[in-house]
Write a protein that holds these residues in place. Structure first.
Motif, PDB file in Angstrom:
ATOM      1  N   LYS A 156     -50.066  58.028  48.819  1.00 23.50           N
ATOM      2  CA  LYS A 156     -50.757  56.493  48.166  1.00 23.50           C
ATOM      3  C   LYS A 156     -49.934  56.040  48.255  1.00 23.50           C
ATOM      4  N   GLY A 157     -49.401  55.258  49.546  1.00 18.92           N
ATOM      5  CA  GLY A 157     -48.276  53.849  49.851  1.00 18.92           C
ATOM      6  C   GLY A 157     -47.556  54.443  49.386  1.00 18.92           C
ATOM      7  N   LYS A 158     -46.990  55.553  49.260  1.00 15.21           N
ATOM      8  CA  LYS A 158     -45.616  56.018  49.047  1.00 15.21           C
ATOM      9  C   LYS A 158     -44.863  56.701  49.555  1.00 15.21           C
ATOM     10  N   VAL A 159     -43.337  56.207  49.614  1.00 19.60           N
ATOM     11  CA  VAL A 159     -42.517  57.153  50.797  1.00 19.60           C
ATOM     12  C   VAL A 159     -42.151  58.389  49.578  1.00 19.60           C
ATOM     13  N   VAL A 160     -42.642  59.398  49.893  1.00 14.75           N
ATOM     14  CA  VAL A 160     -42.133  60.890  49.622  1.00 14.75           C
ATOM     15  C   VAL A 160     -41.015  61.636  50.437  1.00 14.75           C
ATOM     16  N   SER A 186     -33.429  59.294  63.121  1.00 11.90           N
ATOM     17  CA  SER A 186     -32.734  56.931  64.428  1.00 11.90           C
ATOM     18  C   SER A 186     -34.629  56.646  63.461  1.00 11.90           C
ATOM     19  N   GLN A 187     -34.342  55.629  64.478  1.00 10.68           N
ATOM     20  CA  GLN A 187     -34.691  54.990  64.994  1.00 10.68           C
ATOM     21  C   GLN A 187     -36.742  55.407  64.777  1.00 10.68           C
ATOM     22  N   SER A 188     -36.934  57.086  65.984  1.00 12.24           N
ATOM     23  CA  SER A 188     -38.196  57.107  66.181  1.00 12.24           C
ATOM     24  C   SER A 188     -39.118  57.529  64.607  1.00 12.24           C
ATOM     25  N   LEU A 189     -38.058  58.086  63.412  1.00 11.42           N
ATOM     26  CA  LEU A 189     -38.411  58.283  61.723  1.00 11.42           C
ATOM     27  C   LEU A 189     -39.132  56.625  61.369  1.00 11.42           C
ATOM     28  N   ALA A 190     -38.769  55.376  61.856  1.00 13.82           N
ATOM     29  CA  ALA A 190     -38.827  54.176  61.086  1.00 13.82           C
ATOM     30  C   ALA A 190     -40.460  53.902  61.530  1.00 13.82           C
ATOM     31  N   GLY A 191     -40.207  54.747  63.139  1.00  5.42           N
ATOM     32  CA  GLY A 191     -42.258  53.747  63.470  1.00  5.42           C
ATOM     33  C   GLY A 191     -42.957  55.030  63.533  1.00  5.42           C
ATOM     34  N   GLN A 192     -42.801  55.954  62.501  1.00 10.94           N
ATOM     35  CA  GLN A 192     -43.177  56.987  62.445  1.00 10.94           C
ATOM     36  C   GLN A 192     -43.921  56.753  60.970  1.00 10.94           C
ATOM     37  N   ILE A 193     -43.837  56.397  59.972  1.00 12.61           N
ATOM     38  CA  ILE A 193     -43.398  55.831  58.491  1.00 12.61           C
ATOM     39  C   ILE A 193     -44.070  54.927  58.903  1.00 12.61           C
ATOM     40  N   ILE A 194     -44.204  53.535  60.207  1.00  7.76           N
ATOM     41  CA  ILE A 194     -44.953  52.203  59.631  1.00  7.76           C
ATOM     42  C   ILE A 194     -46.504  52.903  59.763  1.00  7.76           C
ATOM     43  N   ALA A 204     -38.025  50.779  45.597  1.00 11.82           N
ATOM     44  CA  ALA A 204     -37.257  51.529  44.366  1.00 11.82           C
ATOM     45  C   ALA A 204     -37.580  53.196  43.882  1.00 11.82           C
ATOM     46  N   VAL A 205     -36.394  53.495  44.284  1.00 14.83           N
ATOM     47  CA  VAL A 205     -36.751  55.002  44.866  1.00 14.83           C
ATOM     48  C   VAL A 205     -36.534  55.517  42.653  1.00 14.83           C
ATOM     49  N   LYS A 206     -37.200  56.565  43.024  1.00 15.73           N
ATOM     50  CA  LYS A 206     -36.992  57.624  41.764  1.00 15.73           C
ATOM     51  C   LYS A 206     -37.597  58.708  41.960  1.00 15.73           C
ATOM     52  N   LYS A 207     -37.037  59.766  40.821  1.00 17.94           N
ATOM     53  CA  LYS A 207     -38.015  60.535  41.041  1.00 17.94           C
ATOM     54  C   LYS A 207     -39.543  61.044  39.970  1.00 17.94           C
ATOM     55  N   ASN A 208     -40.471  61.944  40.539  1.00 17.62           N
ATOM     56  CA  ASN A 208     -41.765  62.420  39.936  1.00 17.62           C
ATOM     57  C   ASN A 208     -41.695  63.894  39.169  1.00 17.62           C
ATOM     58  N   GLU A 209     -40.829  63.272  38.287  1.00 12.83           N
ATOM     59  CA  GLU A 209     -40.781  64.577  37.636  1.00 12.83           C
ATOM     60  C   GLU A 209     -41.878  65.927  37.869  1.00 12.83           C
ATOM     61  N   ARG A 210     -43.469  65.449  37.265  1.00 17.59           N
ATOM     62  CA  ARG A 210     -44.295  65.624  37.701  1.00 17.59           C
ATOM     63  C   ARG A 210     -44.025  67.109  38.407  1.00 17.59           C
ATOM     64  N   LEU A 211     -44.152  66.417  39.959  1.00 20.65           N
ATOM     65  CA  LEU A 211     -44.337  67.054  40.865  1.00 20.65           C
ATOM     66  C   LEU A 211     -43.418  67.432  41.420  1.00 20.65           C
ATOM     67  N   GLY A 212     -41.499  67.089  40.591  1.00 19.50           N
ATOM     68  CA  GLY A 212     -40.108  67.241  41.079  1.00 19.50           C
ATOM     69  C   GLY A 212     -40.041  66.947  42.600  1.00 19.50           C
ATOM     70  N   TRP A 213     -40.627  65.581  42.982  1.00 25.98           N
ATOM     71  CA  TRP A 213     -39.954  65.144  44.632  1.00 25.98           C
ATOM     72  C   TRP A 213     -39.923  63.563  44.119  1.00 25.98           C
ATOM     73  N   ILE A 214     -38.480  63.206  45.173  1.00 26.81           N
ATOM     74  CA  ILE A 214     -37.915  62.184  45.084  1.00 26.81           C
ATOM     75  C   ILE A 214     -39.390  61.226  45.496  1.00 26.81           C
ATOM     76  N   GLU A 215     -39.851  60.022  45.313  1.00 28.11           N
ATOM     77  CA  GLU A 215     -40.685  58.518  45.736  1.00 28.11           C
ATOM     78  C   GLU A 215     -40.315  57.816  45.412  1.00 28.11           C
ATOM     79  N   ALA A 216     -40.365  56.203  46.813  1.00 30.63           N
ATOM     80  CA  ALA A 216     -39.496  55.389  46.788  1.00 30.63           C
ATOM     81  C   ALA A 216     -41.100  54.763  46.916  1.00 30.63           C
ATOM     82  N   GLU A 217     -41.169  53.372  45.863  1.00 30.36           N
ATOM     83  CA  GLU A 217     -42.450  52.594  45.537  1.00 30.36           C
ATOM     84  C   GLU A 217     -42.162  50.499  46.039  1.00 30.36           C
ATOM     85  N   LYS A 218     -42.669  50.158  46.853  1.00 25.57           N
ATOM     86  CA  LYS A 218     -42.354  49.008  47.212  1.00 25.57           C
ATOM     87  C   LYS A 218     -42.227  47.832  46.396  1.00 25.57           C
ATOM     88  N   VAL A 219     -41.407  47.491  46.194  1.00 24.39           N
ATOM     89  CA  VAL A 219     -41.075  45.917  45.369  1.00 24.39           C
ATOM     90  C   VAL A 219     -41.212  45.205  46.117  1.00 24.39           C
TER      91      VAL A 219
END
Length: 220
Positions: A156-160, A186-194, A204-219
């Motif tokens: 949903k637009g965030k990095v998990v 490596s560089q290949s990961l950057a291409g995949q995520i894009i 910005a990185v924070k912990k999602n307490e409900r789902l238990g993972w770390i997620e990053a939302e664009k600043v």
């Protein structure tokens, strides 16, 4: 003095060592020990409750009000910078804290101040470019201490990001000695995520307490 004569009956009656009694230090006691002697040589992971006992809210407020820097605080109380940011969030002080005490000086309005090309980021963050995916040192200290492998994806637009192991579907955290940050994969990961719809930029990185993972939302 003669040589003792073995006595089998006496040896059989021996009951050995007494009962081993264990004791767990309270958070306050642990904080006092760390403050006095430092952490164990092998390292240890201080919990948020331990840090709160070592550095109560009122004491942290007073330190910030007196202009004590973050570096001075973590050195004095022997906590990580990531744990300090967790305390600031826990105490509701993230927006109130200041790095240094600013003297009450009136500058002319027409001063054209210079700005760093790469300003220091003092919150947990993830940066994505066409060549790399990277966590800064604050994110490493706050969420990824002791972790070597992670799974990373888009949701949903965030990095998990989830701690993992070397199972063939994970990416290694490549720690940087100079910055204490870490490149992911490596560089290949950057291409995949894009290609998954995640735009290059800072997150910005924070912990999602409900789902238990770390997620990053664009600043913005």
């Amino acid at each position: 003095m003669g040589t003792p004569v073995p006595d089998r009956k006496r040896e059989e009656q021996s009951v050995g060592s007494g009962e081993v009694v264990t004791y767990r230090l309270t958070a306050k006691e642990l904080a006092d020990v760390i403050s006095r002697y430092g952490p164990p040589k092998g390292g240890m992971r201080m919990t948020l409750e331990d840090a709160k006992a070592a550095l109560p809210r009122e004491e942290l407020i007073e330190l910030l009000a007196n202009g004590t820097t973050k570096r001075e605080i973590v050195t004095r109380y022997r906590i990580s910078i990531g744990m300090l940011y967790q305390l600031l969030s826990e105490y509701g002080l993230r927006e109130q804290q200041t790095e240094t005490k600013q003297e009450d000086v009136q500058f002319p309005d027409d001063v054209d101040w210079c700005k760093p090309i790469c300003p220091r980021i003092d919150y947990p963050s993830l940066s994505i470019t066409s060549k790399q995916v990277r966590l800064n040192s604050v994110a490493i200290n706050a969420y990824f201490g002791g972790i070597t492998w992670v799974k990373i994806g888009a949701y949903k637009g965030k990095v998990v990001i989830v701690a993992s192991n070397d199972d063939g579907n994970s990416f290694r955290l490549n720690k940087e000695k100079e910055t204490a940050g870490s490149k992911i994969g490596s560089q290949s990961l950057a291409g995949q995520i894009i290609r998954k719809g995640i735009q290059p930029g800072r997150y910005a990185v924070k912990k999602n307490e409900r789902l238990g993972w770390i997620e990053a939302e664009k600043v913005d």
